[in-house]
Scaffold this motif. Structure first.
Motif: not given
Length: 307
Positions: A237-253
């Motif tokens: 959801a955080t990535g969606i709000a920022h229109r991110a090109h890449h979302i990593y779950a978890p972030p260290w990926l």
């Protein structure tokens, strides 16, 4: 990157980029899809839940804090998705966010996996994502919206005994990368989410699949952690709000991206040792659809095929 909140729209206001907008989530009956639908609804979005299990979808929809609709639809059925897009547009308005989350998996040797089952995994995970994009791109074009493809670290290094899943997730990543270049001139952003070990029904039986068990056992301790669907949904959801090109779950990926050329050889080395210790008879017994959602899809597919 342009924030989704910079475009004017019903209910939008500074600091609440998602509020009042419409989101579509496929595979929303359970797991990450359900958790993400809940997270987006909590953020003020109107959510359309798409999936195969109508009763389960209805229960989820009824529990959301904001207006929602649920549509029983098979993502491999283009006509059903076109109908779903019309229903969403009519009842909620045009989609600003579409998440291609629907996915299933099968574990076991390729040669022992029924051809129809192997193909079904690819059709749901890859073709289904393309069908979802095709059905909703006209709405995203109108809203200058955001399309999120749910991928997996399975695209980083393909694991034996998971050939259909790994091939489909690598294909879905490639599809999203190609689509991104095509639709960006229209104001549509395409994101790709990479999920690691997530506590859904799909990985509940991980210890029953020797290759997956070995892969996880040989990862660093922090990489073996299984994250809850709620935590993963929050990252998404955080990535969606920022229109991110890449979302990593978890972030260290994100730090694994430069190392991707090394992963196929590393995975092959780990799994080779495991496969050599098991007979073909033992491996053949491991063929199975993973998770309740995958089983529901497969049984529905078989039922339609018989009739």
């Amino acid at each position: 990157m342009r924030d989704i909140g910079t475009a004017s729209g019903p209910g939008s206001s500074p600091g609440t980029p998602l509020r009042g907008r419409v989101a579509v989530v496929t595979g929303a009956a359970r797991g990450v899809g359900e958790a993400l639908a809940r997270c987006l609804s909590d953020a003020g979005m109107l959510v359309a839940l798409l999936g195969r299990e109508e009763e389960t979808l209805s229960r989820v929809a009824a529990s959301l804090p904001n207006r929602s609709v649920c549509v029983e639809a098979d993502v491999t059925d283009r006509t059903a998705l076109e109908d779903a897009a019309r229903q969403v547009g009519s009842e909620l308005g045009p989609a600003s966010v579409v998440v291609a989350n629907a996915g299933i998996a099968v574990g076991g040797p390729f040669i022992r996996t029924a051809a129809d089952l192997w193909q079904r995994v690819v059709e749901v995970n890859l073709v289904g994502s393309a069908n979802t994009a095709r059905a909703f791109l006209p709405q995203l074009n109108d809203t200058r919206g955001y399309f999120l493809q749910i991928a997996s670290t399975a695209a980083f290094g393909s694991a034996p005994m998971m050939s259909a899943y790994c091939a489909s997730k690598a294909g879905a990543e490639s599809f999203a990368q190609a689509l991104r270049g095509e639709v960006e001139p229209d104001g549509i952003t395409v994101g790709i989410a990479y999920l690691h070990w997530t506590g859904t029904a799909m990985v509940a039986g991980i210890d029953d699949h020797p290759v997956l068990q070995a892969l996880r056992r040989n990862q660093p301790r922090f990489a073996r952690r299984v994250h809850s669907p709620a935590q993963v949904a929050d990252w998404l959801a955080t990535g969606i709000a920022h229109r991110a090109h890449h979302i990593y779950a978890p972030p260290w990926l994100r730090w694994c991206q430069p190392l991707r050329p090394l992963f196929p050889a590393l995975v092959a080395r780990i799994t080779r040792r495991e496969l050599r210790t098991r007979s073909r008879t033992e491996l053949a017994a491991d063929v199975s659809v993973l998770g309740a959602g995958g089983l529901a899809d497969w049984y529905s597919y078989l039922s339609r095929k018989r009739h």
